[in-house]
Design an enzyme around this catalytic site. Structure first.
Site, mmCIF file in Angstrom:
data_model
loop_
_atom_site.group_PDB
_atom_site.id
_atom_site.type_symbol
_atom_site.label_atom_id
_atom_site.label_comp_id
_atom_site.label_asym_id
_atom_site.label_seq_id
_atom_site.Cartn_x
_atom_site.Cartn_y
_atom_site.Cartn_z
ATOM 1 N N LYS A 54 0.793 -1.318 -0.142
ATOM 2 C CA LYS A 54 -0.102 -0.075 0.058
ATOM 3 C C LYS A 54 0.929 1.337 0.081
ATOM 4 O O LYS A 54 0.646 2.117 -0.577
ATOM 5 C CB LYS A 54 -1.080 0.019 1.232
ATOM 6 C CG LYS A 54 -2.067 -0.945 1.101
ATOM 7 C CD LYS A 54 -2.876 -1.245 2.404
ATOM 8 C CE LYS A 54 -3.714 -2.284 2.313
ATOM 9 N NZ LYS A 54 -4.554 -2.657 3.470
ATOM 10 N N GLN A 98 -4.626 -1.246 9.674
ATOM 11 C CA GLN A 98 -4.741 -2.515 9.131
ATOM 12 C C GLN A 98 -5.401 -3.728 9.799
ATOM 13 O O GLN A 98 -4.935 -3.858 11.045
ATOM 14 C CB GLN A 98 -3.264 -3.133 8.859
ATOM 15 C CG GLN A 98 -2.871 -4.220 7.957
ATOM 16 C CD GLN A 98 -3.553 -4.528 6.379
ATOM 17 O OE1 GLN A 98 -3.303 -3.439 5.892
ATOM 18 N NE2 GLN A 98 -4.383 -5.487 6.340
ATOM 19 N N ASP A 121 -11.218 2.953 3.895
ATOM 20 C CA ASP A 121 -11.617 1.549 3.912
ATOM 21 C C ASP A 121 -13.092 1.423 3.861
ATOM 22 O O ASP A 121 -13.764 0.370 3.723
ATOM 23 C CB ASP A 121 -11.173 0.593 4.999
ATOM 24 C CG ASP A 121 -9.977 -0.062 4.977
ATOM 25 O OD1 ASP A 121 -9.759 -0.618 3.515
ATOM 26 O OD2 ASP A 121 -9.426 -0.702 5.686
#
Ligand code: NAD
Length: 296
Positions: A54, A98, A121
């Site tokens: 990422k 994460q 997200d």
């Protein structure tokens, strides 16, 4: 019938190019550089790989990448303090924690502490509610990538029968909402669904997000249907380690009209959509027009 291959790797490259050119415009015309902060707690090897990837793709797109690595025994209070600081940092437009988090941390509490407009997200309860009511939200990256590929292949999805197999908060449920938003008739199938083969057979669009290797065989698929395989499963075959999806690619490709491979289908789209969401968040934060084709 032999299915057309939907090449997620190539499509993701075009999404990244669009993101990069929008980033260039933001820098040149407005002096703004979008920034994505990724918080990693602990040393889960798969999470470390994802976070590295990422970060690399974020900087390649011309954006700023901020990594916050925290020890596995980080307290909830310490993690909340980091998120709080990122929420108010004007250089940070997207925040991603994460997952999975170590067991002693409450994932819902942590995710819901991210400012919703920076929740790239799309897991914050506000974004879930906004998506469910058809309002502008941050959309979870994997389903957004699936939607982009479907729109690219079909143009309009209006009136199509879509079956989503899997009802997770990360993939299945938001996928179903997005397909509904594009006027599909949507069925969500799951582990308790009766006659799953019969349900799948009705579908013009099948999205498989289960996590069971090659569970969907070709004879469940309606002739000419579009098959999006979200599953990523590691198996041993012929003494080799292999990645396969939730769909039996070989038999399904003989019946489907179009199909995504694993690897090289949905997977590459997920990070591309994370970059897209970061640019979108940056534009919204600055009251600027959103990039076209990068949102739901
Ligand atoms: P999950 O375990 O949270 O959910 C799986 C869903 O499948 C559940 O809702 C369950 O009801 C359903 N299910 C289980 N067994 C079933 C059965 N026999 N018949 C029908 N439905 C059944 O998983 P998830 O997080 O949604 O991920 C699903 C898959 O997608 C996994 O393989 C995961 O690795 C993959 N994934 C890929 C990406 C990507 O970027 N490509 C992103 C997220 C998840």
């Amino acid at each position: 019938m032999t299915a057309k291959l939907i090449d997620g790797k190539a499509f993701a490259a075009t999404v990244r190019e669009k993101v990069a050119s929008h980033v260039t415009r933001l820098k040149e015309d407005h002096g703004i550089t979008p920034g994505l902060a990724v918080v990693l707690v602990g040393e889960d090897p798969a999470s470390q790989v994802y976070v590295r990837s990422k970060g690399k793709q974020t900087t390649e797109a011309g954006m700023n990448s901020y990594e916050h690595k925290m020890d596995a025994d980080t307290t909830e209070a310490d993690l909340l303090a980091v998120i709080d600081a990122l929420n108010t940092d004007p250089a940070v437009h997207g925040i991603l924690v994460q997952l999975p988090l170590p067991g002693h941390l409450n994932e819902d509490l942590i995710i819901n502490s991210i400012a919703p407009e920076k929740d790239v997200d799309g897991f914050h309860i506000s974004n879930v509610g906004l998506l469910g009511t058809g309002q502008k939200s941050m959309v979870p990256c994997t389903p957004l990538g699936c939607l982009m590929m479907l729109r690219d292949h079909h143009g309009s999805l209006s009136g199509m029968n879509a079956v989503v197999i899997g009802r997770s908060n990360i993939v299945g449920k938001p996928m179903a909402q997005l397909l509904l938003g594009d006027s599909c008739t949507v069925t969500i199938a799951h582990s308790r669904t009766k006659d799953l083969p019969g349900v799948v057979k009705q579908a013009d669009i099948v999205v498989a997000a289960v996590g069971r290797p090659e569970m969907v065989p070709g004879d469940w698929i309606k002739e000419g249907a579009t098959v999006i395989d979200v599953g990523i499963n590691r198996i041993e075959r012929d003494g080799k380690n292999k990645l396969v999806g939730d769909v039996d690619f070989e038999s399904a490709a003989k019946v489907a009209g179009a199909i995504t491979p694993v690897p090289g289908g949905v997977g590459p789209m997920t990070i591309a959509c994370l970059l897209a969401n970061t640019v979108t968040a940056c534009c919204r934060a600055n009251g600027l027009a959103e990039p076209e084709g990068l949102t739901a």
